[in-house]
Design a protein around this motif. Sequence first.
Motif, mmCIF file in Angstrom:
data_model
loop_
_atom_site.group_PDB
_atom_site.id
_atom_site.type_symbol
_atom_site.label_atom_id
_atom_site.label_comp_id
_atom_site.label_asym_id
_atom_site.label_seq_id
_atom_site.Cartn_x
_atom_site.Cartn_y
_atom_site.Cartn_z
ATOM 1 N N UNK A 49 0.835 -1.208 0.000
ATOM 2 C CA UNK A 49 0.000 0.000 0.000
ATOM 3 C C UNK A 49 0.863 1.249 0.000
ATOM 4 N N UNK A 50 1.504 1.548 1.117
ATOM 5 C CA UNK A 50 2.280 2.780 1.219
ATOM 6 C C UNK A 50 3.468 2.749 0.264
ATOM 7 N N UNK A 51 4.164 1.603 0.231
ATOM 8 C CA UNK A 51 5.291 1.485 -0.681
ATOM 9 C C UNK A 51 4.866 1.471 -2.133
ATOM 10 N N UNK A 52 3.736 0.839 -2.424
ATOM 11 C CA UNK A 52 3.259 0.717 -3.793
ATOM 12 C C UNK A 52 2.777 2.048 -4.353
ATOM 13 N N UNK A 53 2.071 2.820 -3.539
ATOM 14 C CA UNK A 53 1.508 4.067 -4.058
ATOM 15 C C UNK A 53 2.610 5.096 -4.343
ATOM 16 N N UNK A 80 -0.644 -4.946 5.174
ATOM 17 C CA UNK A 80 -1.569 -3.988 4.571
ATOM 18 C C UNK A 80 -1.524 -4.183 3.063
ATOM 19 N N UNK A 81 -2.617 -4.716 2.502
ATOM 20 C CA UNK A 81 -2.598 -5.157 1.115
ATOM 21 C C UNK A 81 -3.043 -4.085 0.138
ATOM 22 N N UNK A 82 -3.612 -2.995 0.628
ATOM 23 C CA UNK A 82 -3.998 -1.960 -0.314
ATOM 24 C C UNK A 82 -4.980 -0.958 0.262
ATOM 25 N N UNK A 285 6.572 7.112 0.349
ATOM 26 C CA UNK A 285 6.504 8.508 -0.064
ATOM 27 C C UNK A 285 7.746 9.288 0.353
ATOM 28 N N UNK A 286 8.140 10.237 -0.488
ATOM 29 C CA UNK A 286 9.279 11.137 -0.233
ATOM 30 C C UNK A 286 10.558 10.314 0.000
ATOM 31 N N UNK A 287 11.169 10.409 1.174
ATOM 32 C CA UNK A 287 12.375 9.626 1.448
ATOM 33 C C UNK A 287 12.046 8.244 1.988
ATOM 34 N N UNK A 288 10.782 7.895 2.042
ATOM 35 C CA UNK A 288 10.417 6.514 2.314
ATOM 36 C C UNK A 288 9.891 6.236 3.711
ATOM 37 N N UNK A 289 9.364 5.028 3.864
ATOM 38 C CA UNK A 289 8.965 4.497 5.164
ATOM 39 C C UNK A 289 10.198 3.979 5.889
#
Length: 569
Positions: A49-53, A80-82, A285-289
Amino acid sequence: MDAKTSSPTSAMPLAATKYQPYPQVDIADRTWPSKMITKAPIWCSVDLRDGNQALVNPMGHDRKARMFKLLLDMGFKDIEVGFPSASQTDFDFTRWCVEEGNVSDDVSLQVLVQCRPELIERTFESLAGARHPIIHFYNSTSEAQRRLVFGKDVAGIKAIATDAAKMIVDMAAKAGGGYRFQYSPESFSGTELEVALEICNAVTEIVKPTPENKLIMNLPLTVETATPNIYADRIEWMIRHLDNRENLIISVHPHNDRGTGVAATELSLMAGAERVEGTLFGNGERTGNVDIINLALNMYTQGVDPELDCSDIERIKDVYEYSNEMTIPDRHPYVGELVYTAFSGSHQDAINKGMKAKQVANSPIWEVPYLPIDPRDVGRSYEAIIRINSQSGKGGIAYILQQDYGLNLPRNLQVEYREEIQRITDEEGMELPSKRIYGHFINRYVEQPEARLKFVDHHTYPAGTDHKGIRIVAAEITDRGELKRIEGKGTGPIDGFINALSTYLGIELSVADYSEHSLQHGSNASAIAYVEMEYPGGKLFGAGINTNIVAASLEAIVSAANRVLQARG
């Protein structure tokens, strides 16, 4: 530079007028600084989810399915699948996970949804038939977003959260139960603590969590805006003040805007957080999780079981790069191509000695300088621990020859051969592979194809009763291809052969150092001998390899003699 031309630095606005420091937390008796991480948190992957978007090209079904299978194999229990209400792709993939994902009973599928009625309804549709899924609902609560984005006061923002909580609880009850709930005051890192507390407590009052079905209270570091200790203070403060604390799971969702996401997460765990949301290698997002692999292996090096299977780091890396269409940097912690590799001479020497000491001690404790983790624990080999370039030292070269080819070079030979390799790497300006280092050694010290002398054979016999303990060494050598027979006296084959060669060449030769060892096991094992030859003007090494150790020794003497002749011109 023209005096009227502004430099880039002077053109920048003053930080004192444009930026403001993040406020401290009034918590004088904080306890987290003296705590240690002693167990793994609950891990929640948000790669899908967060990484994919955050991808330039979001994953299609195949790439998502491959990542999902990896996460299950690694042992994630919350995934978290989406964001099923945001797109048909995410909705369809959520349905696939429910219907065909082969999810075991101890795994919860988590989906994200904004606090909006039409999106909540669509989210419940996507989870029909799932076992104990997690509905993760959120709304932004920060002062800046309240003022600039929503135009609402605290009461208005709180109402968004509580209205959604009521709807979600009611729909879950009508759907037959089995649902778990997670609430995030999104942009918690920019929300006043008293406001975050008020909204979180209001949501808790509606959800009414129980010991059997705790509410996940997720306090995200949505944007890193301060040093990691401030986040830890905020987590400890919230834990102290939250209502119904015993029925809450405190979760963190750190990002990495300041490059300290891992540190902020570790300090938040010390402050009492129990669950971590992140992505495998920090994509987001941005510099990442936050980077979950980094966190997990940090724990591993401290003797804490991370409860994630990271033993096949190459597979994890390959799936990540395939699914995200991104490349992991060579220096990325634990997984990068070069993170277990030393080029520096002093590092190589320390690693070489540490590895040898570990073999001698046969200790289960890992203690090798510059290597905080045993590469084999994550499925990497020892083959590339040391690589040779112009910055490398004798210890590194010796390690490679010993590790890859079984050659245990004497220390003085290490020094001598290091100068040979240094010359090559300086001239070429490139790394020298192991095979070439070995090939150059054999060519220079053993085979010597352009050398003047070659050893052919020898035999010994007693010098006579008047010379007790002395033997005659009769040997055959070739000199520029012509067979020669030489003879000398000594206490043994080496001594006698040196005498014979000295007489033949008219050079005073003697052995300054000698060593030998077997190259492989078995009756037909070859042996290598190293001879440091002293002559008027210096010392030089030679080496010989033969199934007969005496022959290997005499070959080494001839090798050294050839190098003496070359040095003398």
